[in-house]
Write a protein that holds these residues in place. Structure first.
Motif, short mmCIF file in Angstrom:
data_model
loop_
_atom_site.label_atom_id
_atom_site.label_comp_id
_atom_site.label_asym_id
_atom_site.label_seq_id
_atom_site.Cartn_x
_atom_site.Cartn_y
_atom_site.Cartn_z
N GLY A 1 0.81 -1.21 0.00
CA GLY A 1 0.00 0.00 0.00
C GLY A 1 0.84 1.26 0.00
N MET A 2 1.95 1.23 0.70
CA MET A 2 2.84 2.39 0.72
C MET A 2 3.41 2.62 -0.68
N HIS A 3 3.75 1.54 -1.38
CA HIS A 3 4.31 1.66 -2.72
C HIS A 3 3.26 2.08 -3.76
N GLU A 4 1.99 1.81 -3.49
CA GLU A 4 0.92 2.23 -4.40
C GLU A 4 0.75 3.74 -4.39
N ASN A 5 0.99 4.38 -3.25
CA ASN A 5 0.69 5.80 -3.08
C ASN A 5 1.91 6.70 -3.02
N THR A 6 3.10 6.11 -3.00
CA THR A 6 4.30 6.90 -2.75
C THR A 6 5.45 6.42 -3.63
N PRO A 7 6.23 7.33 -4.20
CA PRO A 7 7.41 6.90 -4.96
C PRO A 7 8.36 6.09 -4.07
N ALA A 8 9.01 5.12 -4.65
CA ALA A 8 9.86 4.19 -3.89
C ALA A 8 10.86 4.90 -2.99
N GLU A 9 11.45 5.99 -3.47
CA GLU A 9 12.48 6.67 -2.67
C GLU A 9 11.90 7.35 -1.42
N SER A 10 10.58 7.47 -1.35
CA SER A 10 9.94 8.08 -0.19
C SER A 10 9.19 7.06 0.67
N VAL A 11 9.31 5.77 0.36
CA VAL A 11 8.69 4.72 1.16
C VAL A 11 9.68 4.28 2.23
N HIS A 12 9.27 4.41 3.49
CA HIS A 12 10.16 4.04 4.60
C HIS A 12 9.60 2.90 5.45
N ALA A 13 8.51 2.29 4.99
CA ALA A 13 7.95 1.13 5.69
C ALA A 13 8.93 -0.04 5.58
N LEU A 14 8.96 -0.86 6.61
CA LEU A 14 9.86 -2.00 6.63
C LEU A 14 9.22 -3.21 5.96
N ASP A 15 10.05 -3.99 5.27
CA ASP A 15 9.58 -5.27 4.72
C ASP A 15 9.63 -6.31 5.84
N LEU A 16 9.27 -7.55 5.51
CA LEU A 16 9.23 -8.59 6.54
C LEU A 16 10.59 -8.83 7.19
N ASP A 17 11.65 -8.78 6.40
CA ASP A 17 12.99 -8.94 6.98
C ASP A 17 13.30 -7.80 7.95
N GLY A 18 12.93 -6.60 7.57
CA GLY A 18 13.16 -5.45 8.44
C GLY A 18 12.37 -5.53 9.73
N LEU A 19 11.14 -6.01 9.63
CA LEU A 19 10.29 -6.11 10.81
C LEU A 19 10.71 -7.23 11.77
N THR A 20 11.51 -8.18 11.28
CA THR A 20 11.96 -9.26 12.15
C THR A 20 13.42 -9.09 12.56
#
Length: 153
Positions: A25-44
């Motif tokens: 959802g973050m990638h749907e609404n925001t250019p990749a360089e401005s997405v700071h949400a963590l992926d599953l690896d980041g969250l673990t």
């Protein structure tokens, strides 16, 4: 509605799917360089604590907190399942994270969220819980698509 918020290791299909949907959802609404949400690896990764919120046996939302050191932490990946929007789940998760951080001796919480209108509900929630806008904090750089907020505990 009885709500249970518990630590989560993202091993269940439901929590993994919600975390992945959040990132998508973050990638749907925001250019990749401005997405700071963590992926599953980041969250673990080390230093990240994830909580899941459950109504009966149904996943209602997730939230995470990243230890920044020096008695600081950052809110990450807050997401409520669409069917539970508007029912106070996000606020309950946020309050749970704030309470846990306070108990662990964290003195300030930080967050990055979007600055566009689709992030307005999130910004309003954070502001209503005592977060105030602030400049970008490490490791972030100023970004017109980001709003940075902090709260002292």
């Amino acid at each position: 509605m009885p709500l249970l918020i518990r630590p989560d290791d993202l091993s269940s299909d439901a929590t993994r799917a919600l975390a992945a949907a959040h990132l998508a959802g973050m990638h749907e609404n925001t250019p990749a360089e401005s997405v700071h949400a963590l992926d599953l690896d980041g969250l673990t990764a080390d230093g990240i604590t994830v909580w899941s919120a459950w109504v009966d046996d149904e996943l209602a939302g997730i939230g995470a907190c990243k230890d920044l050191g020096d008695d600081r932490a950052e809110l990450k990946s807050m997401r409520v399942v669409d069917a539970f929007l508007g029912q106070g789940i996000g606020r309950a998760i946020l309050r749970h994270i704030v309470e846990d951080a306070d108990e662990r001796g964290i003195r300030s919480l930080w967050l990055e969220t979007g600055s566009t209108d689709d992030f307005l509900p999130a910004r309003r929630l954070y502001a209503s819980e005592g977060f105030e806008e602030c400049p970008a904090f490490p490791p972030y750089a100023p970004d017109p698509l980001s709003t940075f907020m902090t709260r002292r505990l």
